[in-house]
Design a protein around this motif. Structure first.
Motif, mmCIF file in Angstrom:
data_model
loop_
_atom_site.group_PDB
_atom_site.id
_atom_site.type_symbol
_atom_site.label_atom_id
_atom_site.label_comp_id
_atom_site.label_asym_id
_atom_site.label_seq_id
_atom_site.Cartn_x
_atom_site.Cartn_y
_atom_site.Cartn_z
ATOM 1 N N ASN A 58 -16.431 7.764 -5.258
ATOM 2 C CA ASN A 58 -15.847 7.891 -3.911
ATOM 3 C C ASN A 58 -15.452 9.321 -3.596
ATOM 4 N N ASP A 59 -14.679 9.941 -4.516
ATOM 5 C CA ASP A 59 -14.192 11.309 -4.286
ATOM 6 C C ASP A 59 -15.337 12.307 -4.210
ATOM 7 N N ILE A 60 -16.283 12.169 -5.145
ATOM 8 C CA ILE A 60 -17.406 13.114 -5.179
ATOM 9 C C ILE A 60 -18.267 12.975 -3.919
ATOM 10 N N THR A 61 -18.511 11.740 -3.501
ATOM 11 C CA THR A 61 -19.296 11.527 -2.269
ATOM 12 C C THR A 61 -18.601 12.200 -1.090
ATOM 13 N N GLY A 62 -17.289 12.004 -0.987
ATOM 14 C CA GLY A 62 -16.517 12.643 0.094
ATOM 15 C C GLY A 62 -16.653 14.153 0.075
ATOM 16 N N MET A 63 -16.612 14.739 -1.136
ATOM 17 C CA MET A 63 -16.742 16.197 -1.254
ATOM 18 C C MET A 63 -18.145 16.661 -0.854
ATOM 19 N N LEU A 64 -19.160 15.914 -1.293
ATOM 20 C CA LEU A 64 -20.544 16.305 -0.981
ATOM 21 C C LEU A 64 -20.838 16.186 0.518
ATOM 22 N N LEU A 65 -20.158 15.258 1.183
ATOM 23 C CA LEU A 65 -20.388 15.079 2.624
ATOM 24 C C LEU A 65 -19.897 16.274 3.440
ATOM 25 N N GLU A 66 -19.118 17.156 2.806
ATOM 26 C CA GLU A 66 -18.655 18.346 3.519
ATOM 27 C C GLU A 66 -19.719 19.437 3.548
ATOM 28 N N MET A 67 -20.815 19.217 2.818
ATOM 29 C CA MET A 67 -21.928 20.188 2.838
ATOM 30 C C MET A 67 -22.623 20.106 4.194
ATOM 31 N N ASP A 68 -23.330 21.191 4.568
ATOM 32 C CA ASP A 68 -24.058 21.097 5.836
ATOM 33 C C ASP A 68 -25.259 20.164 5.670
#
Length: 196
Positions: A154-164
């Protein structure tokens, strides 16, 4: 209850429910809500709280349109529209879809150019398309991240979604890039946790 061909029956049902509260503007409000995607309309008819919220929002928009002194949903001068204001307006629309991922999807959609975001606010078909696309990306990314690291997916997906969007598409297509991105996010996550 309703199928996609029965938009007229759905419209009548909506009108009858809205009429009890807003006799004068029931027709206009119904018309505004009928701009929403079919699945959202069915959901509104099944959930009184969501229906009330959607009707109130449409009513507020209608009132603002009738009072030219107030700012409309999409100002004439796009340059003066703040990112926060766009984000709030977009979030309210995304929230109607009740995906359970409104914040993440809004964040993904806000990665676009300002003009594109403004188009989303006024084009319900385009918004519908992009929300579904974002939801698919979200599910696909989560499932791939979960294969690599189940504990912090969950946390990692959220962080990766901040990529362009371009970088996000690249890691979705390239397993080694995805693994590297997951490791980088995990390092940031664990160093953040140990720092506390």
């Amino acid at each position: 209850m309703f199928d996609e061909d029965d938009i007229e029956g759905l419209g009548e049902e909506l009108y009858n429910r809205i009429y009890a509260q807003h006799k004068e503007t029931a027709g206009k409000l119904t018309g505004m809500l009928l701009e929403l995607p079919f699945a959202v309309l069915v959901q509104l008819l099944q959930d009184e709280t969501q229906l009330t919220a959607a009707v109130n929002k449409a009513h507020k928009t209608l009132q603002e349109a009738q009072e030219p002194s107030k700012v409309k949903l999409i100002p004439e001068d796009n340059a003066s529209t703040s990112s926060d204001s766009l984000g709030e307006q977009l979030f309210e629309l995304v929230e109607l879809y009740n995906t359970g991922h409104s914040q993440k999807i809004t964040g993904m959609l806000l990665e676009q150019q300002k003009d594109s975001v403004i188009n989303l606010l006024s084009d319900s078909k385009l918004l519908d398309e992009q929300i579904n696309q974002a939801l698919e990306t979200l599910k696909e990314l989560f499932s791939l991240v979960k294969q690599i690291n189940q504990d912090h997916a969950n946390d990692i997906t959220g962080m990766l979604l901040e990529m362009d969007q371009t970088a996000l598409n690249q890691i979705l297509c390239d397993r080694s890039m995805l693994e590297a991105a997951v490791q980088k996010a995990l390092s940031a996550l664990t160093s953040d946790t140990t720092a506390k």
